[in-house]
Design an enzyme around this catalytic site. Structure first.
Site, PDB file in Angstrom:
ATOM      1  CG  ASP A   8      15.739   7.429   2.127  1.00 45.30           C
ATOM      2  OD1 ASP A   8      16.414   8.065   2.959  1.00 45.30           O
ATOM      3  OD2 ASP A   8      14.585   7.762   1.789  1.00 45.30           O
ATOM      4  CG  HIS A   9      16.427   3.437  -2.055  1.00 45.47           C
ATOM      5  ND1 HIS A   9      15.556   2.660  -1.306  1.00 45.47           N
ATOM      6  CD2 HIS A   9      15.686   4.435  -2.583  1.00 45.47           C
ATOM      7  CE1 HIS A   9      14.336   3.170  -1.401  1.00 45.47           C
ATOM      8  NE2 HIS A   9      14.392   4.246  -2.173  1.00 45.47           N
ATOM      9  NE  ARG A  44       8.686   4.567   4.667  1.00 44.14           N
ATOM     10  CZ  ARG A  44       7.884   5.047   3.710  1.00 44.14           C
ATOM     11  NH1 ARG A  44       8.386   5.721   2.704  1.00 44.14           N
ATOM     12  NH2 ARG A  44       6.598   4.831   3.751  1.00 44.14           N
ATOM     13  CG  HIS A  49      15.093   3.398   4.056  1.00 43.37           C
ATOM     14  ND1 HIS A  49      14.838   4.588   4.668  1.00 43.37           N
ATOM     15  CD2 HIS A  49      14.215   3.302   3.017  1.00 43.37           C
ATOM     16  CE1 HIS A  49      13.856   5.217   4.032  1.00 43.37           C
ATOM     17  NE2 HIS A  49      13.436   4.451   3.026  1.00 43.37           N
ATOM     18  CB  THR A  99       8.422   5.004  -2.613  1.00 46.53           C
ATOM     19  OG1 THR A  99       9.024   6.300  -2.454  1.00 46.53           O
ATOM     20  CG2 THR A  99       7.611   5.017  -3.891  1.00 46.53           C
ATOM     21  N   GLY A 192      10.503  10.014  -8.245  1.00 47.66           N
ATOM     22  CA  GLY A 192      10.470   9.196  -9.450  1.00 47.66           C
ATOM     23  C   GLY A 192      11.298   9.752 -10.603  1.00 47.66           C
ATOM     24  N   GLY A 213      16.607  10.253  -5.571  1.00 52.87           N
ATOM     25  CA  GLY A 213      17.242   9.184  -4.811  1.00 52.87           C
ATOM     26  C   GLY A 213      17.418   7.903  -5.591  1.00 52.87           C
ATOM     27  CG  HIS A 214      14.866   3.829  -6.764  1.00 50.15           C
ATOM     28  ND1 HIS A 214      14.665   3.390  -8.046  1.00 50.15           N
ATOM     29  CD2 HIS A 214      14.994   2.719  -6.006  1.00 50.15           C
ATOM     30  CE1 HIS A 214      14.654   2.077  -8.072  1.00 50.15           C
ATOM     31  NE2 HIS A 214      14.852   1.638  -6.837  1.00 50.15           N
TER      32      HIS A 214
END
Ligand code: PXP
Length: 238
Positions: A8-9, A44, A49, A99, A192, A213-214
């Site tokens: 996503d990011h 989303r 994104h 998030t 997370g 992800g992040h």
């Protein structure tokens, strides 16, 4: 231990300036070449994104399974039914959240979720439910026909390592993973997780897949996505 990479990011960067790059499908191909076992993307409701056309293109170019994270919004369910990702992970969604903030509340919303599970399963899509580490949620997930579950590690990830909370949250994840495995679920976990906190979760033998992800996309800025994925894979090797 399998690793799903949430891309996503990569698109967050694209949307920050309204450019046509970076292309998430390229990130997906590179993550796959580094050895990840699935690509995860969250369509989303506010399309902040990933968008529909990203999902369609990514699905076309990757060889590993696509795991589409989604709410139970009618239009999104219709989209998922049409493009048929390998797997859909149902998550709660609130417009203003930064998030996903917690797991689904299956004790309250099970009727609507059960209907969506049926629609997606009828299209051949495997359905995972993102839930907090709680036995009653797991039991309900079984009852309404989920194929697998993803345990929310968000509270563990946010716990201060020097406080007792971390131990408490880790124990909840462990206990839930054991219980879910006993119920016959394939157990995934995520939210997370980063290069510092992932090892304790990766050691839980009932957990078979992590979705991250992040932290990986952030690390990619310095290392490149192939090295960032490889480094995470080496940490979670069991
Ligand atoms: N799993 C689920 C269900 C999520 O909603 C997210 C965030 O999109 C992740 C995993 C990945 O979380 P993070 O970006 O914090 O690694």
């Amino acid at each position: 231990m399998k690793l799903g990479i949430n891309i996503d990011h990569v698109v967050t960067l694209r949307e920050a300036r309204g450019t046509t790059y970076p292309e998430p499908a390229v990130a997906a191909i590179l993550a796959e070449s580094a050895g990840c076992s699935s690509i995860v993307a969250h369509l989303r409701e506010d399309r902040r994104h990933i968008r529909e056309e990203d999902i369609i293109f990514i699905k076309e170019v990757i060889k590993v399974p696509l795991n589409l994270e989604m709410s139970i919004n009618k239009d999104i369910v219709a989209f998922a039914s049409r493009i048929k990702p390998y797997q859909a992970t149902l998550v709660p969604e609130r417009r203003l959240e930064l998030t996903t903030e917690g797991g689904l509340n299956l004790l309250k919303d099970y009727k609507k979720i059960e209907k969506v599970i049926k629609v997606l399963k009828d299209e051949g899509v495997k359905v995972s439910l993102f839930i907090d580490p709680n036995k009653r949620q797991i039991e309900r997930a079984k009852k309404i026909g989920a194929n697998l579950i993803e345990i929310n590690t968000g509270r563990y990830s946010n716990a201060n390592p020097s406080s007792g909370c971390l131990k408490v949250e880790l124990a909840k994840v462990k206990e839930a993973a054991k219980f879910a495995k006993k119920q016959g679920f394939f157990v995934a976990a995520g939210h997370g997780l980063d290069y510092e906190n992932v090892k304790r979760i990766a050691k839980i033998k009932e957990i078979e897949e992590l979705n991250i992800g992040h932290a990986i996309i952030c690390h990619s800025i310095f290392m490149g996505i192939v090295s960032a994925v490889e480094e995470m894979l080496s940490l979670i090797k069991t």
